[in-house]
Design a protein around this motif. Structure first.
Motif, PDB file in Angstrom:
ATOM      1  N   PRO A 103       0.824  -1.214   0.000  1.00  0.00           N
ATOM      2  CA  PRO A 103       0.000   0.000   0.000  1.00  0.00           C
ATOM      3  C   PRO A 103       0.857   1.262   0.000  1.00  0.00           C
ATOM      4  N   ARG A 104       0.366   2.307  -0.637  1.00  0.00           N
ATOM      5  CA  ARG A 104       1.038   3.596  -0.613  1.00  0.00           C
ATOM      6  C   ARG A 104       0.101   4.617   0.014  1.00  0.00           C
ATOM      7  N   MET A 105       0.469   5.059   1.206  1.00  0.00           N
ATOM      8  CA  MET A 105      -0.379   5.986   1.939  1.00  0.00           C
ATOM      9  C   MET A 105      -0.526   7.299   1.164  1.00  0.00           C
ATOM     10  N   GLY A 106      -1.730   7.825   1.184  1.00  0.00           N
ATOM     11  CA  GLY A 106      -2.009   9.056   0.459  1.00  0.00           C
ATOM     12  C   GLY A 106      -2.500   8.834  -0.953  1.00  0.00           C
ATOM     13  N   THR A 107      -2.360   7.587  -1.447  1.00  0.00           N
ATOM     14  CA  THR A 107      -2.909   7.243  -2.758  1.00  0.00           C
ATOM     15  C   THR A 107      -4.138   6.369  -2.570  1.00  0.00           C
ATOM     16  N   GLY A 133       1.601   3.407 -11.374  1.00  0.00           N
ATOM     17  CA  GLY A 133       0.165   3.308 -11.584  1.00  0.00           C
ATOM     18  C   GLY A 133      -0.687   3.510 -10.358  1.00  0.00           C
ATOM     19  N   TYR A 134      -0.122   4.069  -9.279  1.00  0.00           N
ATOM     20  CA  TYR A 134      -0.912   4.417  -8.097  1.00  0.00           C
ATOM     21  C   TYR A 134      -1.604   5.761  -8.353  1.00  0.00           C
ATOM     22  N   LEU A 135      -2.892   5.789  -8.093  1.00  0.00           N
ATOM     23  CA  LEU A 135      -3.687   6.991  -8.342  1.00  0.00           C
ATOM     24  C   LEU A 135      -3.794   7.838  -7.083  1.00  0.00           C
ATOM     25  N   THR A 136      -3.624   9.125  -7.244  1.00  0.00           N
ATOM     26  CA  THR A 136      -3.854  10.079  -6.161  1.00  0.00           C
ATOM     27  C   THR A 136      -4.956  11.037  -6.596  1.00  0.00           C
ATOM     28  N   GLY A 145      -6.986  13.968 -10.648  1.00  0.00           N
ATOM     29  CA  GLY A 145      -5.998  13.091 -10.031  1.00  0.00           C
ATOM     30  C   GLY A 145      -4.737  12.957 -10.853  1.00  0.00           C
ATOM     31  N   THR A 146      -3.791  12.204 -10.304  1.00  0.00           N
ATOM     32  CA  THR A 146      -2.519  11.932 -10.974  1.00  0.00           C
ATOM     33  C   THR A 146      -2.166  10.454 -10.802  1.00  0.00           C
ATOM     34  N   LEU A 147      -1.430   9.921 -11.753  1.00  0.00           N
ATOM     35  CA  LEU A 147      -0.907   8.560 -11.690  1.00  0.00           C
ATOM     36  C   LEU A 147       0.602   8.619 -11.551  1.00  0.00           C
ATOM     37  N   ASP A 199      -7.081  17.846 -18.841  1.00  0.00           N
ATOM     38  CA  ASP A 199      -7.423  18.809 -17.782  1.00  0.00           C
ATOM     39  C   ASP A 199      -7.262  18.215 -16.388  1.00  0.00           C
ATOM     40  N   GLY A 200      -6.701  16.982 -16.315  1.00  0.00           N
ATOM     41  CA  GLY A 200      -6.468  16.344 -15.026  1.00  0.00           C
ATOM     42  C   GLY A 200      -7.582  15.451 -14.537  1.00  0.00           C
ATOM     43  N   GLU A 201      -8.700  15.388 -15.285  1.00  0.00           N
ATOM     44  CA  GLU A 201      -9.822  14.553 -14.840  1.00  0.00           C
ATOM     45  C   GLU A 201      -9.485  13.070 -14.970  1.00  0.00           C
ATOM     46  N   VAL A 202      -9.946  12.296 -13.997  1.00  0.00           N
ATOM     47  CA  VAL A 202      -9.750  10.850 -14.014  1.00  0.00           C
ATOM     48  C   VAL A 202     -10.850  10.209 -14.862  1.00  0.00           C
TER      49      VAL A 202
END
Length: 600
Positions: free
Chosen positions: A394-398, A456-459, A450-452, A413-416
């Protein structure tokens, strides 16, 4: 990274349906304990074969009452064993379940019943049954009742079962044979933060694509000896619904806790190996523990234990845990962590969190005390999770990596955006809304920004429609700073404002449970309205604001705040049932407070 695809781990065949799993369980392992249901204060075992019999009996009753394949049957109840029973019975009769929150207003109930065209409604209590009868206004819709003295005994759930006693044993089997993966399974009306709820149509295939792949991805949680979980989140929400189905599919013992007042007692008795909750539950457990420690004069010990847990979890990510940190961690495990785990039943090693951001701090804290919280992300339209953190990394915050079979794309535009077997096909009776959310080639616009990362972890950084643009042109995502401010034990809710304003401000409500002991310990009257101008309280809130501002740039920081005397609740309409802020409603109700923030 702009796009990430994970190949499917499981495939759904055209003839598959959700009822297959209960038939399979009953025939492959009939004596296995599938459920534990509460009755008169005791937990009663329900075997896989016993559950199938109960489902078939109730499905026969529905068929005998006139339910046809494709009919919509509403289910208006708290989370309880009968909710799951009715859900599978409705499907086994070939019908479509329309869940309704028991906290819904009469107007909302009327809208859902009328828009879905429900021909029957199973209500939990006499009061809810009466509400349904009142809003129907003579419309042709049968009303059945789970508990309590029915005004008409012929309307009880027992009476419904009895209707089907004369039907042939293979009646339900024939209905099941008519189900396909493309058959609609449910219409879930999105609680929504604005506007009238939309009916999200999900098929048997959508649920199966989600459940089979998520349980494979989370095999360390679902596929282990003795796995059990206690549902207490509303089953009217897709999040709990998918966990319900995941448990039945994977053979996890499932229990239900319908009353939040008895939840801690239920957890202690049931002893789940994993739990399902929203971030607010984790915040309340943490804040409650901190409050008890303060009251016992052990506040400093708890603070040091919390800092150690966070440091320990961060060290796990770094790949090296210093011996001194290990030693402190062992000491605090005896003094603090074991007691915290005991409040959740003592056996839980994992938790699944969704609905809103958990935050890095809480994620590290819980893993540090021995409960790894796997944060995921999804919407009703994606049949719950489209990403989830893997138990082994796990990656905390993602919010984790894509569920197998899913593709996540970050638009310009940054949309998931998302595409996969669990993404819905459209809204019920609402082609315009469908066209706005769903592209012809299957890409769903989540509305979240969001960002990848490279793995490939999504935030998730904010909601597209909630992005605040200040008068200076700065884009501000409220969720980041709101999460940090809300971490303070005295604070219940936070709403950041500042659209087209010279700076960012915040409205804050106080947590009544935390406020009372805090005030009494200082000889003050424990009233939010009476303490709004109290210097000590204002200093506490100022410290929370300062802590929150550390997470953002100066332009995004809160420069002014205002405490409002009444908390925001689901019952009064400021929060959705999944505890999300209805920002437009809060802004309208507190227009004068917002104006005051800016000196107007």
């Amino acid at each position: 990274m702009r796009e990430m695809t994970v190949p499917p781990a499981q495939h759904v065949e055209p003839g598959d349906s959700l009822t297959d799993m209960i038939v399979r369980n009953a025939f492959t392992d009939p004596t296995r304990i599938a459920f534990q249901r509460q009755a008169d204060g005791d937990w009663i075992d329900v075997t896989a074969a016993g559950f199938l019999r109960e489902v078939d009996d109730l499905a026969k009753g529905l068929i005998a009452s006139g339910i046809e394949p494709g009919d919509r049957v509403a289910l208006l109840s708290r989370t309880r064993y009968e909710w799951t029973l009715c859900d599978f019975a409705i499907w086994s009769a070939g019908a479509i379940t329309v869940p309704i929150y028991e906290t819904s207003s009469a107007e909302q109930i009327h809208w859902i019943l009328s828009d879905s065209g429900a021909v029957a409604c199973i209500a939990e209590s006499p009061a809810l049954a009466l509400t349904v009868a009142t809003v129907l206004d003579g419309n042709d819709c049968d009303i059945w009742q789970i508990e309590g003295p029915a005004t008409d005994p012929a309307r009880s759930l027992t009476a419904l079962r009895d209707l089907g006693t004369g039907l042939a044993d293979d009646t339900v089997a024939h209905r099941r044979e008519g189900l396909r993966s493309t058959t609609p399974a449910t219409l879930i009306y999105t609680s929504g933060t604005t506007g009238r709820p939309k009916g999200c149509a999900l098929t048997h295939g959508h649920f199966l694509g989600e459940v089979t792949n998520v349980t494979t991805q989370l095999a360390d949680v679902f596929d282990r000896p003795g796995s059990a979980t206690l549902l207490f989140l509303p089953l009217a929400h897709v999040f709990a619904r998918v966990i319900q189905l995941g448990c039945v599919h994977a053979g996890v013992v499932l229990g239900h806790s319908p009353d939040i007042k008895t939840l801690l007692d239920d957890l202690a008795e049931f002893q789940p190996t994993f739990i399902l909750a929203v971030p607010r539950v984790f915040e309340k457990v943490y804040n409650g523990a901190a409050r008890k420690a303060d009251a016992a004069g052990k506040g400093n010990i708890f603070a040091r234990a919390a800092a150690t847990a966070i440091a320990y979890s961060e060290a796990i990510d770094d790949g090296r845990i210093a011996w001194s940190l290990r030693a402190r961690h062992k000491v605090y495990d005896v003094l603090v962590y074991r007691k915290l785990r005991a409040t959740l039943g003592g056996l839980a090693t994992h938790a699944i969190s969704g609905g809103s951001p958990l935050g890095t701090r809480l994620g590290h804290f819980y893993r540090g005390i021995g409960l790894t919280v796997l944060e995921g992300y999804g919407l009703t339209e994606t049949t719950a999770a489209i990403t989830v953190n893997p138990p082994e990394a796990p990656r905390m915050g993602t919010v984790g990596q894509p569920v197998p079979g899913t593709t996540i794309r970050i638009a310009d535009d940054g949309e998931v955006l998302a595409r996969g077997p669990m993404v819905f096909g459209g809204y019920w009776n609402n082609d315009a809304a469908t066209a706005e959310a769903l592209e012809p080639d299957g890409w769903f616009h989540t509305g979240d920004i969001g960002t990848l990362d490279e793995d490939g972890y999504l935030t998730i950084t904010g909601r597209k429609k909630e992005i605040i643009v200040t008068a200076g042109g700065k884009n501000v995502a409220p969720a980041v700073i709101e999460d940090r401010i809300r971490a303070h034990p005295l604070i219940s809710q936070v709403m950041v404002v500042g659209d087209n304003e010279p700076f960012v401000g915040a409205l804050i409500t106080l947590d009544a449970e935390a406020l009372e002991p805090w005030a009494l310990a200082r000889g003050k009257t424990p009233s939010a309205a009476g303490l709004i101008e109290d210097a000590e309280l204002l200093a506490e809130i100022d410290s929370a604001i300062a802590e929150g501002n550390k997470a953002v740039s100066k332009a995004e920081s809160v420069r002014a705040h205002r405490i409002v005397p009444r908390d925001w609740t689901v019952e009064e309409g400021q929060l959705t049932p999944s505890m999300k802020l209805k920002r437009a409603i809060v802004a309208k109700e507190h227009a004068a407070d917002i104006e005051a923030l800016y000196g107007r």
